[in-house]
Design a protein around this motif. Structure first.
Motif, PDB file in Angstrom:
ATOM      1  N   ASP A 292      -2.850   5.208  -4.366  1.00  0.00           N
ATOM      2  CA  ASP A 292      -2.449   5.898  -3.151  1.00  0.00           C
ATOM      3  C   ASP A 292      -0.988   5.605  -2.808  1.00  0.00           C
ATOM      4  O   ASP A 292      -0.215   6.503  -2.506  1.00  0.00           O
ATOM      5  N   GLU A 293      -0.608   4.345  -2.881  1.00  0.00           N
ATOM      6  CA  GLU A 293       0.729   3.901  -2.468  1.00  0.00           C
ATOM      7  C   GLU A 293       1.820   4.390  -3.430  1.00  0.00           C
ATOM      8  O   GLU A 293       2.864   4.858  -3.011  1.00  0.00           O
TER       9      GLU A 293
ATOM     10  N   GLU B 239      -7.374   1.594  -6.254  1.00  0.00           N
ATOM     11  CA  GLU B 239      -7.258   2.753  -5.364  1.00  0.00           C
ATOM     12  C   GLU B 239      -6.063   2.587  -4.410  1.00  0.00           C
ATOM     13  O   GLU B 239      -5.348   3.549  -4.119  1.00  0.00           O
ATOM     14  N   GLY B 240      -5.829   1.365  -3.955  1.00  0.00           N
ATOM     15  CA  GLY B 240      -4.693   1.102  -3.067  1.00  0.00           C
ATOM     16  C   GLY B 240      -3.369   1.399  -3.754  1.00  0.00           C
ATOM     17  O   GLY B 240      -2.478   2.029  -3.178  1.00  0.00           O
TER      18      GLY B 240
ATOM     19  N   GLU C 214       0.308  -5.266  -1.046  1.00  0.00           N
ATOM     20  CA  GLU C 214      -0.781  -5.846  -0.257  1.00  0.00           C
ATOM     21  C   GLU C 214      -1.918  -4.847  -0.201  1.00  0.00           C
ATOM     22  O   GLU C 214      -1.717  -3.701   0.188  1.00  0.00           O
ATOM     23  N   VAL C 215      -3.074  -5.268  -0.616  1.00  0.00           N
ATOM     24  CA  VAL C 215      -4.255  -4.425  -0.425  1.00  0.00           C
ATOM     25  C   VAL C 215      -5.234  -5.245   0.402  1.00  0.00           C
ATOM     26  O   VAL C 215      -5.118  -6.462   0.453  1.00  0.00           O
ATOM     27  N   PRO C 216      -6.172  -4.581   1.084  1.00  0.00           N
ATOM     28  CA  PRO C 216      -7.111  -5.369   1.886  1.00  0.00           C
ATOM     29  C   PRO C 216      -7.708  -6.468   1.007  1.00  0.00           C
ATOM     30  O   PRO C 216      -8.312  -6.174  -0.012  1.00  0.00           O
TER      31      PRO C 216
ATOM     32  N   VAL D  17     -10.849  -1.557  -5.056  1.00  0.00           N
ATOM     33  CA  VAL D  17      -9.984  -1.443  -3.885  1.00  0.00           C
ATOM     34  C   VAL D  17      -8.514  -1.619  -4.298  1.00  0.00           C
ATOM     35  O   VAL D  17      -7.625  -0.898  -3.840  1.00  0.00           O
ATOM     36  N   GLY D  18      -8.263  -2.550  -5.207  1.00  0.00           N
ATOM     37  CA  GLY D  18      -6.891  -2.777  -5.697  1.00  0.00           C
ATOM     38  C   GLY D  18      -6.347  -1.550  -6.399  1.00  0.00           C
ATOM     39  O   GLY D  18      -5.241  -1.073  -6.092  1.00  0.00           O
TER      40      GLY D  18
ATOM     41  N   VAL E  99      -1.300  -6.903  -7.235  1.00  0.00           N
ATOM     42  CA  VAL E  99      -1.994  -6.739  -5.963  1.00  0.00           C
ATOM     43  C   VAL E  99      -2.418  -8.101  -5.441  1.00  0.00           C
ATOM     44  O   VAL E  99      -2.816  -8.968  -6.194  1.00  0.00           O
TER      45      VAL E  99
END
Ligand code: ATP
Ligand code: MG
Length: 208
Positions: free
Chosen positions: A34-35, A30-31, A167-169, A27-28, A138
């Motif tokens: 994308d960003e 990929e976040g 910030e990632v979920p 998730v980190g 992250v």
């Protein structure tokens, strides 16, 4: 390789022990991809992490293969064995230099968790590192990036804008917890990709 906002290709490097890789790592990465608009993210499992000496770490090739399984379904994700194959301790600065040699003319973003970046001043050759890449921290549950800025402000002789935070979920998943769960015979379902879960069972990892 191309991206829409910048002509210089941007490559992310996600370093880690990945013992095992889990959704927090994915998730980190990929976040940030994308960003920042990264063209690809290269996952680099460490050979021998200098900050975990003496710890019982799983065979590097098992960690490498689990990383391959976990990233297979993302077209932007690659895995490199450079640290696994390099003898001696693994240092971020050496890895970033190797990637630059493989992909000249690219901008490099080293992705790391906020907990790891708090130690950045102890990393080998940090000034050189920050002159050749950006660091993206992250957020991870329970780690405050503010502390890092405070710490760095006092000692900084390198460009502060080289360190970004994102910030990632927040996922409270850690490899330590997953190893402990396997050892205790508890479930690890939905904490990591299913093929990795199967690999762990098949090779009886983390049992002892
Ligand atoms: P261990 O518990 O064995 O230390 P870990 O879960 O911290 O494992 P590492 O392989 O040490 O995983 O971490 C690799 C990188 O990923 C580090 O920069 C770490 O900060 C980051 N990271 C790990 N888990 C998360 C998470 N849940 N969210 C965001 N970043 C994470
Ligand atoms: Mg860790």
């Amino acid at each position: 390789m191309s991206n829409s906002t910048n002509l210089t290709p941007k490559i992310g490097i996600m370093g880690g022990t990945f013992d095992p890789i889990h959704y927090g790592h994915l998730v980190g990465a990929e976040g940030v991809r994308d960003e920042v608009g990264l063209d690809q993210v290269i996952f680099v499992p460490t050979g021998r992490p200098p900050h975990k000496p003496g710890l019982n770490i799983t065979n590097p090739w098992d960690r490498y293969l689990m990383t391959v399984l976990a990233t297979a379904s993302n077209d932007y994700f690659q895995v490199s064995s450079i640290e696994v194959e390099r003898p001696g301790y693994s240092y971020t600065v050496d890895t970033v230099q190797s990637v630059i040699k493989m992909y000249p003319g690219t901008e490099i973003y080293f992705i790391t968790g906020a907990d790891a970046v708090l130690d950045i001043l102890t990393w080998k050759n940090v000034e050189l590192l920050l002159s050749i890449c950006h660091i993206v921290a992250v957020t991870r549950p329970n780690y405050e990036l503010d502390k890092l800025w405070e710490k760095l402000k006092n000692v900084l002789s390198f460009p502060q804008d080289r360190i970004l935070s994102m910030e990632v979920p927040a996922l409270a998943i850690s490899s330590t917890d997953i190893r402990k769960r396997v050892h205790e015979g508890r479930t690890i379902k939905y904490l990591l990709p299913e093929p990795v879960e199967h690999y762990i069972a098949k090779h009886k990892l983390y049992k002892n």
